[in-house]
Design an enzyme around this catalytic site. Structure first.
Site, short mmCIF file in Angstrom:
data_model
loop_
_atom_site.label_atom_id
_atom_site.label_comp_id
_atom_site.label_asym_id
_atom_site.label_seq_id
_atom_site.Cartn_x
_atom_site.Cartn_y
_atom_site.Cartn_z
N ARG A 120 95.33 60.90 79.52
CA ARG A 120 94.76 62.56 79.64
C ARG A 120 95.11 63.73 79.98
NH1 ARG A 120 90.04 58.92 80.60
NH2 ARG A 120 89.48 57.73 78.86
N LYS A 142 101.03 74.84 71.47
CA LYS A 142 101.28 73.92 70.39
C LYS A 142 102.02 73.12 70.44
CE LYS A 142 99.24 77.05 66.63
NZ LYS A 142 99.29 77.58 64.94
N GLU A 184 112.16 83.24 63.37
CA GLU A 184 111.78 83.50 63.41
C GLU A 184 111.40 84.48 65.11
OE1 GLU A 184 108.99 81.19 63.54
OE2 GLU A 184 109.48 79.23 63.21
N LYS A 226 105.84 86.91 71.36
CA LYS A 226 103.83 85.79 70.98
C LYS A 226 102.44 85.47 72.15
CE LYS A 226 104.08 81.36 70.10
NZ LYS A 226 104.43 80.06 69.06
N GLU A 236 94.05 79.41 67.92
CA GLU A 236 94.19 80.15 67.27
C GLU A 236 92.20 80.01 66.73
OE1 GLU A 236 97.21 79.15 64.77
OE2 GLU A 236 96.47 78.90 63.37
N ARG A 240 96.11 84.25 66.82
CA ARG A 240 97.28 83.84 66.65
C ARG A 240 98.04 83.28 64.61
NH1 ARG A 240 98.53 79.29 71.61
NH2 ARG A 240 100.51 79.04 69.98
N ASN A 244 101.81 82.37 61.95
CA ASN A 244 102.54 81.74 61.24
C ASN A 244 102.71 82.22 59.71
OD1 ASN A 244 101.55 79.25 61.31
ND2 ASN A 244 99.71 79.75 62.44
N HIS A 247 104.80 80.43 56.94
CA HIS A 247 104.92 79.24 57.24
C HIS A 247 103.54 78.52 56.07
CE1 HIS A 247 106.38 80.71 61.10
NE2 HIS A 247 106.44 79.11 61.68
N HIS A 251 105.79 75.47 55.14
CA HIS A 251 105.65 74.34 55.72
C HIS A 251 105.15 72.97 54.60
CE1 HIS A 251 104.01 74.53 59.96
NE2 HIS A 251 104.73 74.51 59.99
N HIS A 264 113.21 73.52 59.44
CA HIS A 264 112.23 74.65 59.48
C HIS A 264 111.77 76.36 59.75
CE1 HIS A 264 107.99 75.54 61.02
NE2 HIS A 264 108.64 76.04 61.98
P1 NAD Z 1 115.31 71.15 66.60
O1 NAD Z 1 114.65 70.78 67.77
O2 NAD Z 1 115.49 69.69 65.46
O3 NAD Z 1 116.62 71.58 67.37
C1 NAD Z 1 117.24 71.84 65.74
C2 NAD Z 1 118.97 70.84 65.91
O4 NAD Z 1 119.30 71.80 67.15
C3 NAD Z 1 118.97 69.09 66.44
O5 NAD Z 1 119.74 68.78 65.70
C4 NAD Z 1 118.71 69.30 67.88
O6 NAD Z 1 119.00 68.61 68.88
C5 NAD Z 1 120.46 70.82 68.64
N1 NAD Z 1 120.24 70.51 69.55
C6 NAD Z 1 119.15 71.19 70.33
N2 NAD Z 1 119.84 72.35 71.80
C7 NAD Z 1 121.09 72.87 71.05
C8 NAD Z 1 122.50 72.94 71.83
N3 NAD Z 1 122.16 74.10 72.65
N4 NAD Z 1 123.24 72.94 71.25
C9 NAD Z 1 123.74 72.09 70.07
N5 NAD Z 1 122.55 71.44 69.65
C10 NAD Z 1 121.09 72.33 69.88
O7 NAD Z 1 114.66 71.65 65.60
P2 NAD Z 1 114.15 73.38 66.36
O8 NAD Z 1 114.85 74.85 65.13
O9 NAD Z 1 114.51 73.69 67.47
O10 NAD Z 1 112.33 73.50 66.38
C11 NAD Z 1 111.77 72.83 65.31
C12 NAD Z 1 110.39 72.18 65.31
O11 NAD Z 1 110.20 72.99 65.86
C13 NAD Z 1 109.96 71.80 63.76
O12 NAD Z 1 109.11 70.41 64.04
C14 NAD Z 1 108.78 73.46 64.18
O13 NAD Z 1 107.99 72.21 63.58
C15 NAD Z 1 108.68 73.08 65.80
N6 NAD Z 1 107.95 74.15 65.72
C16 NAD Z 1 106.25 74.93 66.26
C17 NAD Z 1 106.40 76.17 66.97
C18 NAD Z 1 105.29 75.32 67.77
O14 NAD Z 1 104.71 76.33 68.49
N7 NAD Z 1 105.12 74.72 68.46
C19 NAD Z 1 106.66 76.94 66.65
C20 NAD Z 1 107.73 77.04 65.67
C21 NAD Z 1 107.99 75.55 65.38
N1 GLY Z 2 104.48 79.10 65.79
C1 GLY Z 2 102.89 79.65 65.70
C2 GLY Z 2 101.88 79.11 66.36
O1 GLY Z 2 102.28 79.16 67.79
O2 GLY Z 2 100.81 79.91 66.77
#
Ligand code: NAD
Ligand code: GLY
Length: 360
Positions: A120, A142, A184, A226, A236, A240, A244, A247, A251, A264
């Site tokens: 939990r 998130k 972003e 942010k 949100e 907030r 997006n 997005h 998405h 992404h």
């Molecule tokens: P990712 O986590 O897939 O990383 C991208 C690639 O880079 C992967 O292959 C990873 O293994 C590699 N990598 C990571 N760090 C590295 C480094 N230092 N050197 C070499 N390779 C490296 O993708 P991302 O773009 O970081 O994140 C995208 C995800 O984040 C999506 O799922 C998206 O929905 C999510 N997201 C979440 C929020 C939130 O608020 N929680 C906001 C934006 C995006």
């Molecule tokens: N990336 C959108 C949020 O964190 O609200």
């Protein structure tokens, strides 16, 4: 090193930004001392950085366990999440155990969701290693996974106890991933800070070249923007949603093509151009602003034209968006560069945007 604060009452936490932070024992110590630590990473990031991180925390932690997941957006799912719980339960993790998410947004979202739901809710630290994760996903709490029918549909709000963004990790990031993170960064300028947007326009070369000063400014200013939005509306219920921007269209592209086909950030880049076009069609911004956004997205190596999914399919996919209410899609549009709003839009006008931006 720069320290920012996400102000959320008793759930407030620091964001540390700077080079060499993976080796800074003092940043980790307050959270890991005497506890069982579960470092969640993937097959790409672990070989690069987990040894260094484990060395940093080993002296203070009671025990350190590594959980190495397969790499990719297509693994942001139940089956992979289950692997985290399998290891934690088999090693005797308890409510005081701490998860460290070492990786990009996929690892951060998944490890964060594991922390939100294990017994939990337990504490977790975000150690983002992609630009996208440093400027966006590691901040704000998130967490979650994808469902085949919709992106990030299963999840929880669960804030980390700290975000430790080591800028040195960006040096190993492939150029395509760097561009995805820059999407972003542009988003933060477009929705909240016209001066920052101007700065990005005039520093594309430095940003694409991973210049340390440029990266540090991009990460710091993005996290400031942010954090302020998250502090104003953590869950949100209103403002907030402007985070997006790009997005709703993005998405739809990601789930329409199958997760992992476009990154992404690439989908967000294209989605921001489409949302700017929609803003112009709704009479909010001049077409010259759409051109500015399109040129910046293109200069940063991001796509500015969507794959041909068909308007009908786009609408179906956009309806599954979490911002939808009673089946009504809500769009994030620009009132001007530096200010965003949330609104419904006429189907016929959105159709014009969709037709204008799908590859023929
Ligand atoms: P990712 O986590 O897939 O990383 C991208 C690639 O880079 C992967 O292959 C990873 O293994 C590699 N990598 C990571 N760090 C590295 C480094 N230092 N050197 C070499 N390779 C490296 O993708 P991302 O773009 O970081 O994140 C995208 C995800 O984040 C999506 O799922 C998206 O929905 C999510 N997201 C979440 C929020 C939130 O608020 N929680 C906001 C934006 C995006
Ligand atoms: N990336 C959108 C949020 O964190 O609200």
């Amino acid at each position: 090193m720069k320290t920012l604060q996400v102000s959320l009452g008793d759930r407030s936490y620091p964001i540390y930004i700077g080079p060499g932070l993976l080796c800074k024992t003092d940043l980790f110590k307050p959270h890991v001392a005497g506890q069982s630590i579960y470092v969640v990473s993937n097959t790409t990031v672990a070989p690069l950085y987990s040894k260094k991180l484990i060395q940093t925390i080993s002296r203070d932690a009671k025990s350190v366990h590594e959980i190495i997941l397969p790499d990719g957006e297509s693994y942001k799912d139940w089956a992979t999440l289950q692997k985290i719980f399998d290891v934690m339960l088999s090693k005797g993790a308890d409510r005081k155990s701490v998860i460290i998410a070492l990786g990009g947004g996929v690892i951060g979202d998944m490890a964060g969701f594991a922390a939100a739901s294990f017994m939990r809710g337990i504490r977790f630290i975000q150690v983002p290693t992609t630009l996208l994760a440093q400027v966006d996903s590691s901040v704000g709490g998130k967490t979650g996974i994808n469902h085949p029918l919709g992106k990030n549909m299963i999840g929880a709000f669960h804030q980390p106890v700290a975000v430790i963004a080591d800028l040195d990790t960006l040096k190993t990031l492939p150029p395509r991933e760097l561009s995805a993170g820059l999407a972003e960064v542009v988003k933060h300028g477009a929705i909240a800070d016209a001066t920052f947007f101007d700065w990005i326009e005039s520093h594309t070369k430095e940003l694409l070249g991973c210049d340390p000063n440029a990266m540090s400014h991009a990460v710091e200013r993005s996290c400031e923007i942010k954090s302020a939005v998250v502090a104003a509306d953590e869950k949100e219920s209103g403002i907030r949603a402007i985070l997006n921007y790009g997005h709703t269209f993005g998405h739809a592209i990601e789930s329409g093509l199958g997760y992992g086909e476009w990154l992404h950030g690439e989908a967000v880049g294209c989605g921001m151009v489409m949302a700017a076009d929609l803003s112009a069609r709704l009479g909010h911004i001049p077409s010259s602003d759409v051109t500015r956004i399109q040129e910046l997205v293109t200069a940063l190596g991001l796509p500015n034209c969507a794959p041909k999914l068909g308007n009908q399919r786009f609408f179906e996919l956009m309806q599954i968006d979490k911002k939808s209410e009673g089946g009504e899609i809500r769009y994030i549009t620009l009132e001007k560069i530096g200010r965003a709003k949330i609104e419904m839009a006429d189907h016929a006008i959105v159709s014009q945007t969709l037709s204008a931006y799908q590859a023929s």
